[in-house]
Design a protein around this motif. Structure first.
Motif, PDB file in Angstrom:
ATOM      1  N   CYS A  50       0.817  -1.220   0.000  1.00 21.21           N
ATOM      2  CA  CYS A  50       0.000   0.000   0.000  1.00 21.21           C
ATOM      3  C   CYS A  50       0.845   1.261   0.000  1.00 21.21           C
ATOM      4  O   CYS A  50       0.312   2.364  -0.083  1.00 21.21           O
ATOM      5  N   THR A  78      -0.016  -0.207  10.851  1.00 19.44           N
ATOM      6  CA  THR A  78       1.431  -0.299  10.615  1.00 19.44           C
ATOM      7  C   THR A  78       2.191   0.087  11.877  1.00 19.44           C
ATOM      8  O   THR A  78       3.177  -0.565  12.242  1.00 19.44           O
ATOM      9  N   HIS A 116      -5.790  -6.005   7.010  1.00 19.08           N
ATOM     10  CA  HIS A 116      -4.580  -5.364   7.552  1.00 19.08           C
ATOM     11  C   HIS A 116      -3.541  -6.389   7.984  1.00 19.08           C
ATOM     12  O   HIS A 116      -2.567  -6.025   8.646  1.00 19.08           O
ATOM     13  N   CYS A 119      -0.033  -5.522   7.008  1.00 22.55           N
ATOM     14  CA  CYS A 119       0.779  -4.643   7.875  1.00 22.55           C
ATOM     15  C   CYS A 119       1.688  -5.508   8.746  1.00 22.55           C
ATOM     16  O   CYS A 119       2.856  -5.149   8.971  1.00 22.55           O
TER      17      CYS A 119
HETATM   18 FE1  FES Z   1      -0.517  -1.128   4.314  1.00 18.70          FE
HETATM   19 FE2  FES Z   1      -0.470  -0.922   6.950  1.00 18.70          FE
HETATM   20  S1  FES Z   1      -2.076  -0.268   5.604  1.00 18.70           S
HETATM   21  S2  FES Z   1       1.089  -1.686   5.652  1.00 18.70           S
END
Ligand code: FES
Length: 147
Positions: A50, A78, A116, A119
Motif C-alpha cells: 500500500c 502499521t 490489515h 501490515c
Molecule cells: Fe498497508 Fe499498513 S495499511 S502496511
C-alpha cells in the motif's frame, strides 16, 4: 435512511470497523522501541503493498537482538505491527527472531482485520531484511557463512 436502535441492517456487518483489543490500543498509542540505533548492525526499510513503510535497525551481540529501533510510516495498523514485532524479537536469538510470523504479530495485538494482515507481513518482512543486512555485513557480502 438512518435507522433507530443503532444496530446495522443485516448484510452490513462486514462493514463494521475493527474493534481493537486493548493490546492493539497499547501498541498503537504507545509504540515500543521507536527510534534509530546509530551504527546499527543491521537495518532495512520495508515498503508494503500500500506504500506504508517501516524502518528497522538492530543492535546484535552474539547473534542475539540486544537493541531494536523502529520507525513506522503509515496507518495505525502499521504503527501497531512495527511496535509488536519489535517487542516480540527483543532479546531473541536471530534464529528465533526469524521464526516470528505475521500470525504471531496479530496474536500479540489481540487480532487484526484480514485486510490489515499485510501490515503484520510488512513488519515481519522488514525485520527479516534487517537481519539479512546484518548477515551480509558479517559474511562480507558473500551470502555464505564461513564455518
Ligand atoms: Fe498497508 Fe499498513 S495499511 S502496511
Amino acid at each position: 435512511m438512518a435507522r433507530k436502535g443503532g444496530l446495522p441492517e443485516k448484510g452490513h456487518d462486514d462493514h463494521l470497523p475493527h474493534m481493537p483489543d486493548e493490546r492493539f490500543c497499547r501498541h498503537a498509542n504507545q509504540p515500543r522501541n521507536i527510534g534509530v540505533i546509530p551504527e546499527a548492525d543491521g537495518k532495512a526499510t520495508g515498503v508494503g503493498v500500500c506504500g506504508d513503510s517501516i524502518d528497522i535497525c538492530l543492535s546484535i551481540q552474539n547473534h542475539v537482538i540486544g537493541g531494536i529501533g523502529q520507525i513506522p510510516h503509515g496507518c495505525i495498523y502499521t504503527v501497531a505491527c512495527g511496535s509488536a514485532v519489535s517487542q516480540l524479537v527483543y532479546g531473541k536469538h536471530l534464529e528465533d527472531a526469524l521464526k516470528v510470523t505475521p500470525g504471531d504479530v496479530a496474536e500479540e495485538l489481540g487480532g487484526l482485520p484480514e485486510d490489515h494482515m499485510h501490515c503484520a507481513s510488512l513488519a515481519v518482512n522488514t525485520l527479516g531484511e534487517a537481519i539479512d543486512d546484518y548477515y551480509r555485513k558479517e559474511w562480507g557480502n558473500s551470502g555464505k557463512q564461513e564455518l
